[in-house]
Enzyme design. Structure first.
Site, short mmCIF file in Angstrom:
data_model
loop_
_atom_site.label_atom_id
_atom_site.label_comp_id
_atom_site.label_asym_id
_atom_site.label_seq_id
_atom_site.Cartn_x
_atom_site.Cartn_y
_atom_site.Cartn_z
N PRO A 1 -2.90 4.02 -4.53
CA PRO A 1 -3.06 2.58 -4.32
C PRO A 1 -4.46 2.29 -3.76
O PRO A 1 -5.09 3.16 -3.14
CB PRO A 1 -1.97 2.24 -3.29
CG PRO A 1 -1.00 3.37 -3.35
CD PRO A 1 -1.79 4.58 -3.74
N TYR A 2 -4.92 1.07 -3.96
CA TYR A 2 -6.28 0.69 -3.54
C TYR A 2 -6.50 0.99 -2.06
O TYR A 2 -7.44 1.70 -1.69
CB TYR A 2 -6.50 -0.80 -3.83
CG TYR A 2 -7.85 -1.31 -3.40
CD1 TYR A 2 -9.00 -0.89 -4.06
CD2 TYR A 2 -7.98 -2.22 -2.36
CE1 TYR A 2 -10.25 -1.37 -3.69
CE2 TYR A 2 -9.22 -2.69 -1.98
CZ TYR A 2 -10.35 -2.27 -2.64
OH TYR A 2 -11.58 -2.73 -2.26
#
Length: 229
Positions: free
Chosen positions: A105-106
């Site tokens: 995930p970012y």
């Protein structure tokens, strides 16, 4: 403590994760690599312009709590002079390899950057970090269940001797990169000039998407514009 079966299952999962060409062995000898593949390996993974891919579904949703807290941690580290934004960007968001860049995930990559920078700059020890993570994991073993996330630090240390950056002090009230205004010297090109973007090795280009030439724009004619337009 993990069991032998759990470790074997994890290694089996790792073995399925591939970030190289399937027709080549891992760590190939130089004679197995051609120029095109070497160039592909050196391409920054975030410069995805022009790559074929399936459309992504855009979802306008709120960030989860852990993502907000990660952002706050990173901002506080910058305000305290522990790192510069470019350190976090390169270590956490760009130079992590294709598998991690596309697989995490970012804000998961931001968390990875926090751990790496604090350990590499000797602000915390790797053993200290690992033990602390295990402690917090045990504290919330059954999930939050309505409980609030508490920091509960073990101690509050004297930070006067911590080596810090000074950039954040100079940028107060001015901003970054505005703090560097007037220091760049006379530019070679003016706004409106016609130029041809050079096709340099992409590994040496700036990582931020706003100040680099994407691959599909290189070796093409264009005109100089003001930043942000």
């Amino acid at each position: 403590m993990s069991t032998a079966a759990e470790r074997a299952a994890q290694l089996d999962l790792v073995a399925r994760l591939k970030s190289a060409y399937p027709e080549l062995p891992d760590a190939p000898t130089p004679d197995l690599l051609d120029h095109e593949r070497i160039t592909a390996y050196l391409k920054p993974v975030h410069d995805a312009g022009g790559e074929p891919d399936a459309p992504m579904k855009y979802e306008d949703k709120q960030y989860e709590l852990w993502a907000h807290m990660t952002y706050v941690i990173c901002e506080v580290l910058a305000w305290r002079g522990i790192w510069l934004s470019e350190e976090r960007r390169r270590i956490g968001n760009v130079d992590v390899g294709r598998a991690q860049y596309l697989g995490l995930p970012y804000y998961g990559r931001w968390l990875l950057a926090v751990a790496r920078v604090l350990v590499e700059k000797h602000h915390i020890g790797l053993t200290e970090l690992s033990e602390r993570m295990a402690e917090v994991k045990a504290r919330y073993g059954g999930g939050l269940a309505g409980k609030k996330l508490d920091a509960t630090p073990k101690s509050q240390r004297d930070g006067s001797q911590v080596k810090r950056n000074e950039h954040h002090k100079r940028a107060v009230g001015k901003g970054d990169p505005q703090v560097y205004a007037g220091q760049a010297g006379q530019p070679k090109f003016n706004v409106g000039d016609a130029v041809v973007v050079r096709e340099l090795p992409v590994i040496f280009l700036h990582p931020h998407p706003g100040v680099r030439a994407q691959r599909e724009r290189r070796n093409r004619s264009c005109r100089v514009r003001k930043p942000g337009r």
